[in-house]
Design an enzyme around this catalytic site. Structure first.
Site, PDB file in Angstrom:
ATOM      1  N   LYS A 248      49.920  55.378  37.392  1.00 58.12           N
ATOM      2  CA  LYS A 248      48.564  54.744  37.266  1.00 58.12           C
ATOM      3  C   LYS A 248      47.523  55.437  37.890  1.00 58.12           C
ATOM      4  CE  LYS A 248      45.775  51.429  38.116  1.00 58.12           C
ATOM      5  NZ  LYS A 248      45.022  50.165  37.510  1.00 58.12           N
TER       6      LYS A 248
ATOM      7  N   THR B  18      47.636  48.040  43.402  1.00 56.44           N
ATOM      8  CA  THR B  18      47.508  49.439  43.234  1.00 56.44           C
ATOM      9  C   THR B  18      47.096  49.952  44.382  1.00 56.44           C
ATOM     10  OG1 THR B  18      46.389  49.020  40.935  1.00 56.44           O
ATOM     11  CG2 THR B  18      46.039  51.126  42.368  1.00 56.44           C
TER      12      THR B  18
ATOM     13  N   LEU C 168      47.821  42.349  45.886  1.00 56.44           N
ATOM     14  CA  LEU C 168      46.949  42.438  47.015  1.00 56.44           C
ATOM     15  C   LEU C 168      45.893  43.434  46.888  1.00 56.44           C
ATOM     16  CD1 LEU C 168      49.859  41.758  49.394  1.00 56.44           C
ATOM     17  CD2 LEU C 168      48.114  40.147  49.085  1.00 56.44           C
ATOM     18  N   PRO C 169      44.955  43.665  47.672  1.00 56.19           N
ATOM     19  CA  PRO C 169      43.855  44.713  47.482  1.00 56.19           C
ATOM     20  C   PRO C 169      44.274  46.290  47.649  1.00 56.19           C
ATOM     21  CG  PRO C 169      43.030  43.015  48.762  1.00 56.19           C
ATOM     22  CD  PRO C 169      44.608  42.638  48.783  1.00 56.19           C
TER      23      PRO C 169
ATOM     24  N   LYS D 117      38.104  53.575  43.724  1.00 57.26           N
ATOM     25  CA  LYS D 117      39.233  53.574  44.498  1.00 57.26           C
ATOM     26  C   LYS D 117      40.625  54.189  44.093  1.00 57.26           C
ATOM     27  CE  LYS D 117      42.990  50.171  45.300  1.00 57.26           C
ATOM     28  NZ  LYS D 117      43.892  48.844  45.176  1.00 57.26           N
TER      29      LYS D 117
HETATM   30  P1  NAD Z   1      41.201  40.483  44.638  1.00 58.36           P
HETATM   31  O1  NAD Z   1      40.281  40.980  45.932  1.00 58.36           O
HETATM   32  O2  NAD Z   1      40.296  39.715  43.765  1.00 58.36           O
HETATM   33  O3  NAD Z   1      42.317  39.771  45.284  1.00 58.36           O
HETATM   34  C1  NAD Z   1      43.064  40.085  46.140  1.00 58.36           C
HETATM   35  C2  NAD Z   1      43.753  38.801  46.730  1.00 58.36           C
HETATM   36  O4  NAD Z   1      44.538  39.105  47.724  1.00 58.36           O
HETATM   37  C3  NAD Z   1      42.482  38.034  47.582  1.00 58.36           C
HETATM   38  O5  NAD Z   1      42.500  36.590  46.688  1.00 58.36           O
HETATM   39  C4  NAD Z   1      42.723  38.123  49.066  1.00 58.36           C
HETATM   40  O6  NAD Z   1      42.522  36.845  49.639  1.00 58.36           O
HETATM   41  C5  NAD Z   1      44.402  38.099  49.073  1.00 58.36           C
HETATM   42  N1  NAD Z   1      45.058  38.658  50.337  1.00 58.36           N
HETATM   43  C6  NAD Z   1      44.632  39.631  50.919  1.00 58.36           C
HETATM   44  N2  NAD Z   1      45.369  39.841  52.012  1.00 58.36           N
HETATM   45  C7  NAD Z   1      46.253  38.698  52.090  1.00 58.36           C
HETATM   46  C8  NAD Z   1      47.298  38.678  52.637  1.00 58.36           C
HETATM   47  N3  NAD Z   1      47.495  39.039  53.979  1.00 58.36           N
HETATM   48  N4  NAD Z   1      47.894  37.157  52.330  1.00 58.36           N
HETATM   49  C9  NAD Z   1      47.631  36.647  51.238  1.00 58.36           C
HETATM   50  N5  NAD Z   1      46.730  37.071  50.685  1.00 58.36           N
HETATM   51  C10 NAD Z   1      45.923  38.000  50.905  1.00 58.36           C
HETATM   52  O7  NAD Z   1      41.617  41.679  43.941  1.00 58.36           O
HETATM   53  P2  NAD Z   1      42.028  41.900  42.421  1.00 58.36           P
HETATM   54  O8  NAD Z   1      40.855  42.484  41.651  1.00 58.36           O
HETATM   55  O9  NAD Z   1      42.820  40.822  42.001  1.00 58.36           O
HETATM   56  O10 NAD Z   1      43.051  43.209  42.577  1.00 58.36           O
HETATM   57  C11 NAD Z   1      44.344  43.239  43.119  1.00 58.36           C
HETATM   58  C12 NAD Z   1      45.027  44.626  42.868  1.00 58.36           C
HETATM   59  O11 NAD Z   1      44.831  44.876  41.556  1.00 58.36           O
HETATM   60  C13 NAD Z   1      44.155  45.806  43.578  1.00 58.36           C
HETATM   61  O12 NAD Z   1      45.180  46.604  44.318  1.00 58.36           O
HETATM   62  C14 NAD Z   1      43.440  46.274  42.474  1.00 58.36           C
HETATM   63  O13 NAD Z   1      43.112  47.856  42.572  1.00 58.36           O
HETATM   64  C15 NAD Z   1      44.304  46.023  41.363  1.00 58.36           C
HETATM   65  N6  NAD Z   1      43.836  46.082  39.894  1.00 58.36           N
HETATM   66  C16 NAD Z   1      42.681  45.285  39.886  1.00 58.36           C
HETATM   67  C17 NAD Z   1      42.042  45.351  38.325  1.00 58.36           C
HETATM   68  C18 NAD Z   1      40.825  44.692  38.211  1.00 58.36           C
HETATM   69  O14 NAD Z   1      40.153  44.881  37.181  1.00 58.36           O
HETATM   70  N7  NAD Z   1      40.381  43.871  39.150  1.00 58.36           N
HETATM   71  C19 NAD Z   1      42.539  45.934  37.518  1.00 58.36           C
HETATM   72  C20 NAD Z   1      43.743  46.754  37.675  1.00 58.36           C
HETATM   73  C21 NAD Z   1      44.250  46.740  38.768  1.00 58.36           C
END
Ligand code: NAD
Length: 295
Positions: A169, A94, A65-66, A244
């Site tokens: 991390k 994260t 999740l975000p 972030k």
């Molecule tokens: P994203 O926004 O693409 O995906 C998050 C998903 O969670 C979305 O599809 C959203 O609809 C869903 N969501 C939000 N609230 C919800 C709820 N209550 N119920 C169900 N679904 C829900 O984000 P991401 O890029 O996939 O990142 C996810 C996590 O991974 C974050 O914490 C981010 O910091 C971490 N991260 C991302 C990356 C990257 O390169 N994108 C790298 C390392 C870590």
């Protein structure tokens, strides 16, 4: 093979859930986004109508999740009351260390084992199953989580007790952000002093100024290995995500009275870069900003 409930099928979670299916697990998935759910279904997941429905008959839960507020809400309001007694909970998002510890504690009050397992590696690594997981939690919970995480990654490291995965991390990414800023300003200065940048790279990458930001992720186009700098700073690790993680690190530092002047400086520089409209560009685009170019 396990029966897994997966919540959060975005940029990262979509590929991770698909890799669990490829490894032979039975994955029931939920996301608020219809498009994300449709992608997961196409990858072989079973669609659920809610987070609670996705986890009611599984023995493992994975969330991606975000931010901390989403993780607190999804576990506190939906998952903890819905899962069976022996379900292992794995949060790969994260988030801030305090939220991670609070949710793990809340899970323990329900008699449930939980680990924080944030990842290093971006969308390509999530799709390719080559993430690195940093895991916080008790030994027994780590042992159960490890084979599940291995299906989505190339390395799974037990960082310590609850919250240690998040701590590792954000401390690592604070160091990365600070070394990238330093590397960018060094190249910008080298250029103004009339040095050839390839020659400076050849010297510094073998001398004491060397770091991963220089040798593996050089911010100068055409210098060093191929990096996002060679693709107009597209792809890679977005400035908004670096910001972030820096905010999380500085916030955690305040909580324990740690002095992080370099991390705080990196945070304010990445904030300025994001404010200038470059949130989606790779974090090595800091060099353009320091050289005074438009973001
Ligand atoms: P994203 O926004 O693409 O995906 C998050 C998903 O969670 C979305 O599809 C959203 O609809 C869903 N969501 C939000 N609230 C919800 C709820 N209550 N119920 C169900 N679904 C829900 O984000 P991401 O890029 O996939 O990142 C996810 C996590 O991974 C974050 O914490 C981010 O910091 C971490 N991260 C991302 C990356 C990257 O390169 N994108 C790298 C390392 C870590």
């Amino acid at each position: 093979m396990s029966s897994i409930g997966f919540i959060g099928l975005g940029n990262m979670g979509g590929g991770m859930a698909a890799n669990l299916v490829k490894a032979g697990h039975d994955v029931t998935a939920f996301d608020l986004s219809e498009a994300a759910l449709a992608r997961a279904e196409a990858a072989g997941c079973t669609r659920a109508a809610s987070a609670a429905e996705a986890v009611k008959a599984v023995n493992i839960v994975v969330t991606m999740l975000p931010a901390g507020k989403h993780v607190r809400a999804v576990y506190g309001e939906q998952l903890l009351g819905a899962v069976g007694p022996d379900t292992l909970l794995i949060d790969c998002s994260t988030i801030d260390v305090a939220s991670a510890r609070a949710v793990i504690e809340q899970a323990a009050e329900h008699g449930l084992a939980m680990v924080d397992a944030p990842v290093s590696g971006g969308i390509a690594a999530a799709n390719g199953g080559t993430l690195t997981f940093m895991v916080g939690g008790e030994d027994a919970a780590f042992a159960r989580a490890e084979p599940i995480l291995q299906a989505m990654g190339k390395a799974v490291i037990h960082a310590g007790a609850a919250g240690a995965g998040q701590a590792a991390k954000i401390v690592n990414n604070m160091l990365l952000g600070a070394t990238m800023v330093a590397t960018c300003e060094a190249f910008a200065l080298a250029e103004k002093l009339g040095l050839d940048l390839q020659t400076f790279f050849d010297i510094s990458s073998k001398a004491s100024g060397q770091s991963w930001s220089m040798t593996s992720y050089c911010p100068v186009p055409g210098v060093g290995p191929e990096t996002p700098a060679d693709r107009d700073y597209e792809g890679g690790f977005a400035n908004a995500l670096m910001l972030k993680d820096l905010k999380l690190a500085v916030e955690a530092a305040h909580g324990v009275d740690a002095s992080v002047p370099m991390g705080a400086a990196a945070e304010s520089l990445y904030q300025a870069l994001v404010n200038a409209g470059a949130g989606g560009k790779d974090f090595s685009s800091m060099i353009r900003f320091l050289k005074g170019a438009a973001a």
